[in-house]
Design an enzyme around this catalytic site. Structure first.
Site, short mmCIF file in Angstrom:
data_model
loop_
_atom_site.label_atom_id
_atom_site.label_comp_id
_atom_site.label_asym_id
_atom_site.label_seq_id
_atom_site.Cartn_x
_atom_site.Cartn_y
_atom_site.Cartn_z
CG PHE A 142 -1.93 1.48 1.09
CD1 PHE A 142 -2.79 1.25 0.47
CD2 PHE A 142 -1.46 2.52 1.78
CE1 PHE A 142 -3.85 2.28 0.26
CE2 PHE A 142 -2.18 3.72 1.66
CZ PHE A 142 -3.25 3.58 0.73
CG ASP A 180 5.69 4.28 1.78
OD1 ASP A 180 5.68 4.68 2.87
OD2 ASP A 180 4.98 3.82 1.14
CE LYS A 235 -0.90 6.92 6.63
NZ LYS A 235 -0.72 6.04 5.77
C1 LIG Z 1 -0.78 5.97 4.18
C2 LIG Z 1 0.19 5.66 3.51
C3 LIG Z 1 0.34 5.98 2.27
C4 LIG Z 1 -0.36 7.10 1.72
O1 LIG Z 1 -0.34 8.21 2.29
P1 LIG Z 1 -1.54 9.45 2.14
O2 LIG Z 1 -1.13 10.58 3.07
O3 LIG Z 1 -2.70 8.84 2.80
O4 LIG Z 1 -1.41 9.81 0.54
C5 LIG Z 1 1.65 5.62 1.46
N1 LIG Z 1 2.30 4.67 1.99
C6 LIG Z 1 2.11 3.94 3.14
C7 LIG Z 1 2.98 2.75 3.63
C8 LIG Z 1 1.11 4.37 3.85
O5 LIG Z 1 0.85 3.83 5.17
#
Ligand SMILES: *Cc1c(COP(=O)(O)O)cnc(C)c1O
Length: 397
Positions: free
Chosen positions: A141, A226, A255
């Site tokens: 994700f 990520d 985040k």
């Molecule tokens: C939440 C998340 C995203 C996307 O972040 P948004 O601010 O919702 O666009 C990307 N990668 C990971 C691992 C995430 O948990």
């Protein structure tokens, strides 16, 4: 009709149904606690998917935001401002890298990292034009843009959004041989979550992140971590890659970088990588704005003390110890690190999160059968124990 029913009806009627929220309407919050419009209090065991690592309205972060609100909030990158240089300098130092490219949402930062890897691939590695490939993992994700969902393996996230962006190869998470087989001279990057959050807090097999690092180095490929959900204290270390002493070429952050106040994201790497961007080649109107930078700087200062990482480590050990002792007829498996757990149930997780809500604890299912727990790192041990008592009760139905 109660206030909750009225407000829920408005949301139902006029908001697109792209979420299935629990039937609670939050009015205010402090620390690890939320209060709804009826005055009922709930312990937040989700923390906005780790965006609220430092607790709701953390006083240091609110003060930093308020100070900045009184000065200047937005100039765009057309002009420099006095929070920008310090923010990129301090964030680069936190990551042990040279350079930062600030954005807003996590998905934008992922897009930025993908563009970075491709541009670096063509201009530095020497991949023939149009041939760059990036490797991603099953269950990933990374956000919701059309390019990012192009390599999603979740039909809900992907279906009906084609035609899809080419240039991605997807291999099983944790499979070193498959990764090796998918790599060739065209591979410019390997995009990986050190722990897969949305997939259900999937921790890769021990040694996997190290193997990814070694394969990337041997192939001259960028390892792109990520850490949007796993980073900034969540797993008991600043970054989840530290559990295997791995240093990626590129960090993607988001985040919690915005302190639970606003979206702040960034790509962090050395100058030989991020140096590929020249004026006009990438950008964002709001990326690196004064308010975002002021909040981000306070987040970095708070992480430098190590106290949040330590809390996550100590309380996380307690969390996993207690979850591990839940009877196997209630729980199939528990995964995670630090104050972060995926509790795999035998049946659907939604009824459990609904019962938990009735008991004053807010957690959320991810996919069908996993309950994700990720309380703010400021949660107290007594509060955590109380929440786990409620979880046990909710599981017993
Ligand atoms: C939440 C998340 C995203 C996307 O972040 P948004 O601010 O919702 O666009 C990307 N990668 C990971 C691992 C995430 O948990």
């Amino acid at each position: 009709m109660t206030a909750t029913e009225q407000l829920r009806a408005m949301s139902e009627e006029h908001s697109a149904h792209n979420y299935h929220p629990l039937p609670i309407v939050v009015a205010d919050a402090e620390g690890a606690w939320l209060t709804d419009v009826e005055g009922r209090r709930y312990l937040d065991m989700l923390a906005a998917y780790s965006a609220v690592n430092f607790g709701h309205r953390n006083p240091r972060l609110v003060a930093a935001a308020q100070r900045q609100l009184e000065r200047v909030t937005l100039v765009s990158r057309a002009f420099d401002h006095d929070q920008f240089g310090p923010f990129v300098t301090e964030l680069a130092a936190l990551c042990g890298k040279d350079m930062v490219l600030p954005m807003n949402s996590g998905a934008e930062a992922v897009e930025t990292a993908l563009k970075t890897a491709r541009k670096w691939g063509y201009e530095v590695k020497g991949v023939p034009a149009g041939e760059a490939s990036i490797i991603t993992f099953e269950g990933n994700f990374h956000g919701r843009t059309t390019t990012i969902v192009s390599f999603s393996t979740d039909p809900d996230a992907k279906d009906s959004y084609g035609p899809y962006t080419p240039g991605f190869r997807t291999v099983p998470y944790g499979d070193v041989d498959a990764l090796k087989a998918a790599m060739d001279a065209s591979t410019v990057g390997v995009l990986i979550e050190p722990i897969q959050g949305e997939a259900g807090v999937n921790v890769p097999p021990s040694g996997f992140l190290r193997a990814v690092r070694e394969l990337c180095s041997a192939n001259g490929t960028l390892m792109i971590a990520d850490e949007i959900q796993s980073g900034l204290g969540r797993t008991g270390t600043t970054f989840a890659v530290e559990h295997e002493d791995v240093v990626p070429d590129v960090y993607i952050l988001g985040k919690a970088l915005g302190g639970g106040i606003m979206p702040v994201s960034a790509v962090v790497a050395d100058a030989d990588v991020l140096g590929v961007f020249k004026p006009g080649q990438h950008g964002s109107t709001f990326g690196g704005n004064p308010l975002a930078c002021a909040i981000g700087r306070e987040v970095i200062a708070m992480l430098k003390t190590g106290e949040y990482q330590e809390r996550s480590r100590a309380l996380g050990a307690h969390l996993h110890d207690r979850l591990g002792r839940l009877p196997s007829d209630l729980v199939r498996e528990v995964r995670g690190r630090g104050l972060w757990a995926g509790v795999e149930l035998h049946g659907r997780a939604r009824p459990v999160s609904e019962r938990l809500m009735e008991l004053g604890v807010l957690a959320k299912e991810t996919h069908e059968t996993t309950l994700r727990l990720a309380p703010p790192l400021v949660v107290g041990k007594d509060e955590l124990d109380w929440a786990l008592d409620q979880l046990e009760a909710a599981l017993k139905g």
